[in-house]
Scaffold this motif. Structure first.
Motif, PDB file in Angstrom:
ATOM      1  N   THR A   1       0.855  -1.186   0.000  1.00  0.00           N
ATOM      2  CA  THR A   1       0.000   0.000   0.000  1.00  0.00           C
ATOM      3  C   THR A   1       0.885   1.228   0.000  1.00  0.00           C
ATOM      4  O   THR A   1       1.895   1.280   0.689  1.00  0.00           O
ATOM      5  CB  THR A   1      -0.922   0.005   1.233  1.00  0.00           C
ATOM      6  OG1 THR A   1      -1.736  -1.163   1.184  1.00  0.00           O
ATOM      7  CG2 THR A   1      -1.813   1.235   1.259  1.00  0.00           C
ATOM      8  N   LEU A   2       0.484   2.201  -0.772  1.00  0.00           N
ATOM      9  CA  LEU A   2       1.258   3.421  -0.937  1.00  0.00           C
ATOM     10  C   LEU A   2       0.400   4.633  -0.577  1.00  0.00           C
ATOM     11  O   LEU A   2      -0.417   5.072  -1.384  1.00  0.00           O
ATOM     12  CB  LEU A   2       1.729   3.523  -2.392  1.00  0.00           C
ATOM     13  CG  LEU A   2       2.728   4.588  -2.740  1.00  0.00           C
ATOM     14  CD1 LEU A   2       4.056   4.334  -2.048  1.00  0.00           C
ATOM     15  CD2 LEU A   2       2.936   4.599  -4.250  1.00  0.00           C
TER      16      LEU A   2
ATOM     17  N   VAL B   1       4.097   9.255   0.475  1.00  0.00           N
ATOM     18  CA  VAL B   1       4.610   9.652   1.775  1.00  0.00           C
ATOM     19  C   VAL B   1       5.161   8.478   2.583  1.00  0.00           C
ATOM     20  O   VAL B   1       5.891   8.693   3.541  1.00  0.00           O
ATOM     21  CB  VAL B   1       3.549  10.412   2.602  1.00  0.00           C
ATOM     22  CG1 VAL B   1       3.245  11.751   1.959  1.00  0.00           C
ATOM     23  CG2 VAL B   1       2.288   9.597   2.778  1.00  0.00           C
ATOM     24  N   GLU B   2       4.806   7.270   2.191  1.00  0.00           N
ATOM     25  CA  GLU B   2       5.282   6.101   2.924  1.00  0.00           C
ATOM     26  C   GLU B   2       5.008   4.860   2.085  1.00  0.00           C
ATOM     27  O   GLU B   2       4.304   4.911   1.085  1.00  0.00           O
ATOM     28  CB  GLU B   2       4.573   6.003   4.279  1.00  0.00           C
ATOM     29  CG  GLU B   2       5.277   5.112   5.254  1.00  0.00           C
ATOM     30  CD  GLU B   2       4.807   5.339   6.682  1.00  0.00           C
ATOM     31  OE1 GLU B   2       4.956   4.409   7.477  1.00  0.00           O
ATOM     32  OE2 GLU B   2       4.301   6.425   7.000  1.00  0.00           O
ATOM     33  N   PHE B   3       5.551   3.749   2.532  1.00  0.00           N
ATOM     34  CA  PHE B   3       5.373   2.474   1.862  1.00  0.00           C
ATOM     35  C   PHE B   3       4.932   1.476   2.913  1.00  0.00           C
ATOM     36  O   PHE B   3       5.652   1.232   3.882  1.00  0.00           O
ATOM     37  CB  PHE B   3       6.709   2.053   1.226  1.00  0.00           C
ATOM     38  CG  PHE B   3       6.664   0.739   0.524  1.00  0.00           C
ATOM     39  CD1 PHE B   3       6.174   0.648  -0.762  1.00  0.00           C
ATOM     40  CD2 PHE B   3       7.117  -0.406   1.156  1.00  0.00           C
ATOM     41  CE1 PHE B   3       6.139  -0.565  -1.412  1.00  0.00           C
ATOM     42  CE2 PHE B   3       7.085  -1.627   0.511  1.00  0.00           C
ATOM     43  CZ  PHE B   3       6.600  -1.702  -0.780  1.00  0.00           C
ATOM     44  N   LEU B   4       3.737   0.917   2.784  1.00  0.00           N
ATOM     45  CA  LEU B   4       3.230  -0.072   3.733  1.00  0.00           C
ATOM     46  C   LEU B   4       3.452  -1.463   3.156  1.00  0.00           C
ATOM     47  O   LEU B   4       3.284  -1.671   1.951  1.00  0.00           O
ATOM     48  CB  LEU B   4       1.752   0.172   4.022  1.00  0.00           C
ATOM     49  CG  LEU B   4       1.397   1.593   4.490  1.00  0.00           C
ATOM     50  CD1 LEU B   4      -0.098   1.719   4.724  1.00  0.00           C
ATOM     51  CD2 LEU B   4       2.170   1.969   5.734  1.00  0.00           C
ATOM     52  N   PRO B   5       3.795  -2.441   3.969  1.00  0.00           N
ATOM     53  CA  PRO B   5       4.239  -3.741   3.463  1.00  0.00           C
ATOM     54  C   PRO B   5       3.174  -4.627   2.820  1.00  0.00           C
ATOM     55  O   PRO B   5       3.500  -5.599   2.152  1.00  0.00           O
ATOM     56  CB  PRO B   5       4.813  -4.425   4.708  1.00  0.00           C
ATOM     57  CG  PRO B   5       4.100  -3.787   5.848  1.00  0.00           C
ATOM     58  CD  PRO B   5       3.841  -2.368   5.418  1.00  0.00           C
ATOM     59  N   ASP B   6       1.898  -4.326   3.031  1.00  0.00           N
ATOM     60  CA  ASP B   6       0.845  -5.166   2.458  1.00  0.00           C
ATOM     61  C   ASP B   6      -0.388  -4.303   2.226  1.00  0.00           C
ATOM     62  O   ASP B   6      -0.327  -3.093   2.349  1.00  0.00           O
ATOM     63  CB  ASP B   6       0.527  -6.357   3.379  1.00  0.00           C
ATOM     64  CG  ASP B   6       0.114  -5.926   4.771  1.00  0.00           C
ATOM     65  OD1 ASP B   6      -0.666  -4.952   4.908  1.00  0.00           O
ATOM     66  OD2 ASP B   6       0.562  -6.549   5.749  1.00  0.00           O
ATOM     67  N   ARG B   7      -1.480  -4.935   1.873  1.00  0.00           N
ATOM     68  CA  ARG B   7      -2.724  -4.174   1.699  1.00  0.00           C
ATOM     69  C   ARG B   7      -3.835  -4.738   2.580  1.00  0.00           C
ATOM     70  O   ARG B   7      -4.988  -4.795   2.193  1.00  0.00           O
ATOM     71  CB  ARG B   7      -3.128  -4.102   0.228  1.00  0.00           C
ATOM     72  CG  ARG B   7      -3.269  -5.413  -0.466  1.00  0.00           C
ATOM     73  CD  ARG B   7      -3.610  -5.191  -1.927  1.00  0.00           C
ATOM     74  NE  ARG B   7      -3.788  -6.464  -2.600  1.00  0.00           N
ATOM     75  CZ  ARG B   7      -4.100  -6.598  -3.843  1.00  0.00           C
ATOM     76  NH1 ARG B   7      -4.268  -5.540  -4.585  1.00  0.00           N
ATOM     77  NH2 ARG B   7      -4.240  -7.780  -4.383  1.00  0.00           N
ATOM     78  N   GLU B   8      -3.448  -5.093   3.782  1.00  0.00           N
ATOM     79  CA  GLU B   8      -4.398  -5.603   4.776  1.00  0.00           C
ATOM     80  C   GLU B   8      -5.063  -4.441   5.505  1.00  0.00           C
ATOM     81  O   GLU B   8      -4.456  -3.393   5.714  1.00  0.00           O
ATOM     82  CB  GLU B   8      -3.671  -6.500   5.780  1.00  0.00           C
ATOM     83  CG  GLU B   8      -2.986  -7.708   5.167  1.00  0.00           C
ATOM     84  CD  GLU B   8      -3.971  -8.663   4.530  1.00  0.00           C
ATOM     85  OE1 GLU B   8      -5.068  -8.865   5.110  1.00  0.00           O
ATOM     86  OE2 GLU B   8      -3.657  -9.208   3.462  1.00  0.00           O
TER      87      GLU B   8
ATOM     88  N   ALA C   1     -11.505   0.043   2.665  1.00  0.00           N
ATOM     89  CA  ALA C   1     -12.686   0.632   3.305  1.00  0.00           C
ATOM     90  C   ALA C   1     -12.672   0.340   4.801  1.00  0.00           C
ATOM     91  O   ALA C   1     -12.876   1.250   5.625  1.00  0.00           O
ATOM     92  CB  ALA C   1     -13.964   0.091   2.665  1.00  0.00           C
ATOM     93  N   GLN C   2     -12.400  -0.905   5.160  1.00  0.00           N
ATOM     94  CA  GLN C   2     -12.368  -1.277   6.575  1.00  0.00           C
ATOM     95  C   GLN C   2     -11.217  -0.594   7.295  1.00  0.00           C
ATOM     96  O   GLN C   2     -11.376  -0.084   8.403  1.00  0.00           O
ATOM     97  CB  GLN C   2     -12.252  -2.800   6.728  1.00  0.00           C
ATOM     98  CG  GLN C   2     -12.387  -3.265   8.167  1.00  0.00           C
ATOM     99  CD  GLN C   2     -13.749  -2.933   8.749  1.00  0.00           C
ATOM    100  OE1 GLN C   2     -14.785  -3.225   8.148  1.00  0.00           O
ATOM    101  NE2 GLN C   2     -13.769  -2.291   9.909  1.00  0.00           N
ATOM    102  N   GLY C   3     -10.059  -0.564   6.670  1.00  0.00           N
ATOM    103  CA  GLY C   3      -8.909   0.105   7.278  1.00  0.00           C
ATOM    104  C   GLY C   3      -9.170   1.577   7.523  1.00  0.00           C
ATOM    105  O   GLY C   3      -8.794   2.121   8.565  1.00  0.00           O
ATOM    106  N   ALA C   4      -9.817   2.228   6.582  1.00  0.00           N
ATOM    107  CA  ALA C   4     -10.149   3.646   6.745  1.00  0.00           C
ATOM    108  C   ALA C   4     -11.156   3.831   7.882  1.00  0.00           C
ATOM    109  O   ALA C   4     -11.015   4.745   8.701  1.00  0.00           O
ATOM    110  CB  ALA C   4     -10.696   4.218   5.443  1.00  0.00           C
TER     111      ALA C   4
END
Length: 113
Positions: A14-15, A25-32, A58-61
């Protein structure tokens, strides 16, 4: 937020992107969802989240920035509009071809090309 992969069909990440400055602004290791939710918790003040339509985003937000407004990102909106226009044109192709034939006939009979 958008997903990203180094090689199509493999591990996705995820970016987060600052859309005002148009820079990642950052780099997240997955899209969970849990990983995504952590980012706005660590960066308070997120008011709008433009995201892909994946349920994990959607859930993460919802979990990480419950007060933030969620909107579909521009790329997905344009992709969806393009898909609808393509289906519409395909559905009405016979009528469009007939209208083009009639326009050529009228142009030919008036001496124009």
């Amino acid at each position: 937020m958008d997903d990203w992969t180094r090689r199509r069909g493999h591990t996705y990440s995820t970016l987060p992107v600052d859309l005002g400055r148009r820079v990642p602004v950052e780099f997240l290791p997955d899209r969970e969802a849990a990983t995504f939710a952590q980012w706005p918790r660590e960066h308070p003040g997120v008011e709008v989240i433009a995201r892909a339509r994946a349920e994990a985003y959607a859930q993460g937000a919802r979990d990480g920035a419950p007060a933030a407004v969620q909107v579909a990102d521009r790329w997905h909106l344009l992709k969806n509009v393009g898909d609808v226009v393509e289906r519409l044109l395909h559905r009405h192709r016979p009528a469009l071809e007939e209208a083009a034939r009639q326009a050529r006939t009228v142009a030919g009979s008036s001496g124009r090309t």
